[in-house]
Scaffold this active site. Structure first.
Site, PDB file in Angstrom:
ATOM      1  CD  GLU A 235      38.943  89.980   9.705  1.00 45.49           C
ATOM      2  OE1 GLU A 235      37.906  90.618   9.987  1.00 45.49           O
ATOM      3  OE2 GLU A 235      39.061  89.269   8.706  1.00 45.49           O
TER       4      GLU A 235
ATOM      5  CG  ASP B 173      44.012  89.147   5.067  1.00 49.51           C
ATOM      6  OD1 ASP B 173      44.325  89.494   3.906  1.00 49.51           O
ATOM      7  OD2 ASP B 173      42.844  89.157   5.489  1.00 49.51           O
TER       8      ASP B 173
ATOM      9  CG  ASN C 212      35.681  85.859   9.488  1.00 49.05           C
ATOM     10  OD1 ASN C 212      35.577  87.048   9.772  1.00 49.05           O
ATOM     11  ND2 ASN C 212      34.733  85.191   8.873  1.00 49.05           N
TER      12      ASN C 212
ATOM     13  CG  HIS D  87      41.422  84.309   5.172  1.00 46.65           C
ATOM     14  ND1 HIS D  87      42.303  85.067   4.436  1.00 46.65           N
ATOM     15  CD2 HIS D  87      40.402  85.152   5.491  1.00 46.65           C
ATOM     16  CE1 HIS D  87      41.851  86.302   4.315  1.00 46.65           C
ATOM     17  NE2 HIS D  87      40.689  86.374   4.946  1.00 46.65           N
TER      18      HIS D  87
ATOM     19  CG  ASN E  37      42.572  92.422   3.011  1.00 47.16           C
ATOM     20  OD1 ASN E  37      41.769  91.677   2.463  1.00 47.16           O
ATOM     21  ND2 ASN E  37      42.504  92.717   4.303  1.00 47.16           N
TER      22      ASN E  37
END
Length: 270
Positions: free
Chosen positions: A40, A156, A14, A259, A158
């Site tokens: 990310e 990730d 993130n 996360h 998702n």
């Protein structure tokens, strides 16, 4: 006789600038994984230069998004790869920085470690349609890869695959990340009768884990405090490598992003 060991972590940052202010480099110095696959980045080459090419003695290999402050993936590694590949051959998604693959090939084997960030569809119907397009491209890409080499896909994705992969599965059946079409895509990817087989490594080691398996928590409400989480971060491995997975854990003692790091120890060496 001691077996060679390969410790591999996956973490959605993130934002690398944010995660490194929260002690990520120090944690890596302590844990000393062989590789960490991150997603990310939310950074471009200019942001990384002189700051993040290395992290805790690990060398970074990046795939940046063209859009500033968006997406981007990287693998930090203790081992020199034989080759580095970025992208999956899709102009739309390669511009978003969603795939980096490190190859550790020898005359005796073909082996890849990959970091991938699958799109989120939660922000709009347009992004959900993009996510479906991405899955349509990714399925044959992974099929080609598994036909020619062993690999571990970290990332990730998702998608929460099964009901045990999220706290509130009943109320999320119409939400991105737990849609029937997304879950069916995961089921097809992991179908045991597909050759060569791909394995959800965490689930292989922890087939019934629920609360301790979550890797992401919404920033809304008290999701983290109440462990209202989702398991959307994975190691997906070809069967030969999955069979060598010995331990898997989600680290929650400190927080580097929304996360948590997922680490698997394998008994092979690079």
């Amino acid at each position: 006789m001691t077996h060679p060991q390969f410790t591999l972590t996956s973490l959605n940052l993130n934002g690398i600038r944010s995660a490194t202010t929260k002690g990520l480099a120090e944690w890596l110095q302590t844990r000393r994984p062989d590789c960490i696959c991150v997603q990310e980045l939310k950074a471009q080459a200019g942001d990384v230069a002189g700051r993040f090419e290395h992290l805790a003695d690990l060398a970074g290999h990046f795939h940046f998004a063209e859009k500033k402050g968006y997406s981007g993936v990287d693998i930090y590694t203790r081992h020199e790869p034989s080759d580095v590949l970025t992208g999956i051959g899709s102009p739309e998604f390669d511009a978003e920085g969603r795939w980096v693959e490190l190859r550790f090939d020898t005359p005796a084997r073909k082996l890849s470690i990959t970091s991938s960030y699958f799109p989120s569809g939660s922000s709009s119907e347009e992004r959900q349609e993009a996510k479906f397009r991405f899955l349509e491209v990714m399925a044959p890409h992974l099929q080609r890869l598994r036909e020619e080499r062993d690999f571990i896909l970290c990332g990730d994705l998702n998608i929460a695959h099964q009901q045990i992969d999220l706290k509130n599965w009943r109320s999320n059946q119409k939400n991105s990340g737990f849609l029937p079409e997304e879950r069916a895509w995961m089921s097809a990817l992991l179908a045991p009768d597909t050759a060569p087989a791909l394995i959800d490594v965490y689930r292989q080691l922890h087939p019934e884990a629920t609360a301790e398996s979550y890797t992401w928590w919404s920033n809304r409400g008290q999701a983290w405090a109440n462990n209202v989480g989702w398991r959307i971060d994975y190691h997906v491995a070809t069967a030969a490598l999955a069979q060598r997975a010995r331990r898997a854990s989600v680290y929650k003692e400190a927080r580097f992003s929304d996360h948590a790091p997922l680490t698997v120890e394998y008994d092979f060496g690079l």
